[in-house]
Design an enzyme around this catalytic site. Sequence first.
Site, PDB file in Angstrom:
ATOM      1  CB  CYS A   1      70.138  11.210  75.089  1.00 33.27           C
ATOM      2  SG  CYS A   1      69.522  10.561  73.522  1.00 33.27           S
TER       3      CYS A   1
ATOM      4  CG  HIS B   1      69.030   3.173  94.369  1.00 38.25           C
ATOM      5  ND1 HIS B   1      68.517   1.899  94.443  1.00 38.25           N
ATOM      6  CD2 HIS B   1      68.772   3.750  95.573  1.00 38.25           C
ATOM      7  CE1 HIS B   1      67.970   1.714  95.624  1.00 38.25           C
ATOM      8  NE2 HIS B   1      68.107   2.820  96.341  1.00 38.25           N
TER       9      HIS B   1
ATOM     10  CG  HIS C   1      61.993  -5.457  77.976  1.00 40.36           C
ATOM     11  ND1 HIS C   1      60.681  -5.605  78.402  1.00 40.36           N
ATOM     12  CD2 HIS C   1      62.257  -6.529  77.182  1.00 40.36           C
ATOM     13  CE1 HIS C   1      60.183  -6.712  77.902  1.00 40.36           C
ATOM     14  NE2 HIS C   1      61.119  -7.303  77.165  1.00 40.36           N
TER      15      HIS C   1
ATOM     16  CG  HIS D   1      80.533  19.950  75.674  1.00 39.74           C
ATOM     17  ND1 HIS D   1      80.969  19.546  74.435  1.00 39.74           N
ATOM     18  CD2 HIS D   1      79.316  20.531  75.478  1.00 39.74           C
ATOM     19  CE1 HIS D   1      80.059  19.864  73.526  1.00 39.74           C
ATOM     20  NE2 HIS D   1      79.045  20.452  74.129  1.00 39.74           N
TER      21      HIS D   1
ATOM     22  CG  HIS E   1      70.836   7.689  78.037  1.00 41.20           C
ATOM     23  ND1 HIS E   1      69.494   7.926  77.866  1.00 41.20           N
ATOM     24  CD2 HIS E   1      71.384   7.664  76.788  1.00 41.20           C
ATOM     25  CE1 HIS E   1      69.231   8.049  76.572  1.00 41.20           C
ATOM     26  NE2 HIS E   1      70.352   7.887  75.897  1.00 41.20           N
TER      27      HIS E   1
END
EC number: 2.3.1.-
Length: 494
Positions: free
Chosen positions: A222, A385, A418, A301, A389
Amino acid sequence: MPTGGVFSGSVNLKYVKLGYQYLVNHFLTLLLVPVMAATALELARLGPGELLSLWRSLELDLVHILCSAFLVVFVGTVYVMSRPRPVYLVDYACYKPPASCRVPFATFMEHTRLISDDDKRVRFQTRILERSGLGEDTCLPPANHYIPPNPSMEASRAEAQVVIFSAIDDLVRRTGLKPKDIDILVVNCSLFSPTPSLSAMIINKYKLRSNIRSFNLSGMGCSAGLISIDLARDMLQVHPNSNALVVSTEIITPNFYQGSRRDMLLPNCLFRMGAAAILLSNRRREARRAKYRLVHVVRTHKGADDRAYRCVYQEEDDQGFSGISLSKELMAIAGDALKSNITTIGPLVLPMSEQLLFFFRLVGRKLINKTWKPYIPDFKLAFEHFCIHAGGRAVIDELQKNLQLSPRHVEASRMTLHRFGNTSSSSLWYELAYIEAKGRMRRGDRVWQIGFGSGFKCNSAVWKCLRSIKTPTNGPWDDCIHRYPVDVPEVVKL
């Protein structure tokens, strides 16, 4: 209710902290202004004759002046030429699934019962869905509406074509982009990697140039969306006057798990269809219409650790069904990766006041008292802001807690989860679109995108808004933004 003395003390402490931040962050200014003022007063006190005598005492001839001027020009030229090229985000577009792909809770659970006669599996997925944070409007591809699902290669390609081409077409309409103007193409899709590749599919569809530099990233989870941004940025640093098209998606069709292992059933409940297309450019003329400028990309990583490597793992169960297993240690590993990431990004973005507080607390823990709690920097001073994820309610809750964010700061992430579910690498762009749809993005605002992915990886991107953005009328939120934010209960009884 706090007493008057406690309230007064908290207010005083607040202003002490604000005064400290102002003092540290503007230390050089506060130091130089009196020096410059004293210098100006001294020069004003001297008469024209004294100033002329001072100039002559320097004994500068024409050669010295020309050499000095040449040196200044040379140093300035080297500095300008060695600076990294600015990378602009001209615009982006997110795929909006049609209503025919909608999967309400009742439909999802009915299909689950028809597909499987395992009551434990059905009850487990019901509990997950009740606590997932997803709404009634999330969407699955047509192949997953079949009973049983049809995870064929043909159906997977059909989903890829629909979500990717729709996002690119929308981006083309927004920007007036022409195929011949695309110099670099980066596509990321973690679990569907056909031959020819998805990047080749795009090149064939839009008849892109034969000398285009194309890349197809797979298996990176992702967080691959920000890896694609990083790769495109690196390419734009070495190829001047270029445009880069980045496409982030996850194809759901071939990844529906039909077994009964609980750790492999979670993705069925959380992942939904989505895609985003992003246009980046290093052309100076694009700065006038670009929305954002890329400031930093930081990648972490943790794959050297065996637990981190296997916490999100594609495998077959005992019955031979393929799926993605999610470890119970996932949140702890994500927290560790986040700590490593913010340790790197903190010095790049935090004001000096926060860096000094962090440093002093670190030294104090080492030399004075090891039981002191570590100081958590206030990243709200660095960003207006946050796009976290939308991997699930637990991910958002954990980051809100660790970064001490307010409900408004994580609103975009919760509402994206949502409305659209976990759309994998493209979720960050649905979140950014939410902030824009709410009319909250102003010139100079800074945005922090945080992505997590298998391996295990935590990646960050920092953007600076170049212009106040008008509320878009044709984005993924245009028909529902008036309903948001909505209250998302801890448990939705099904």
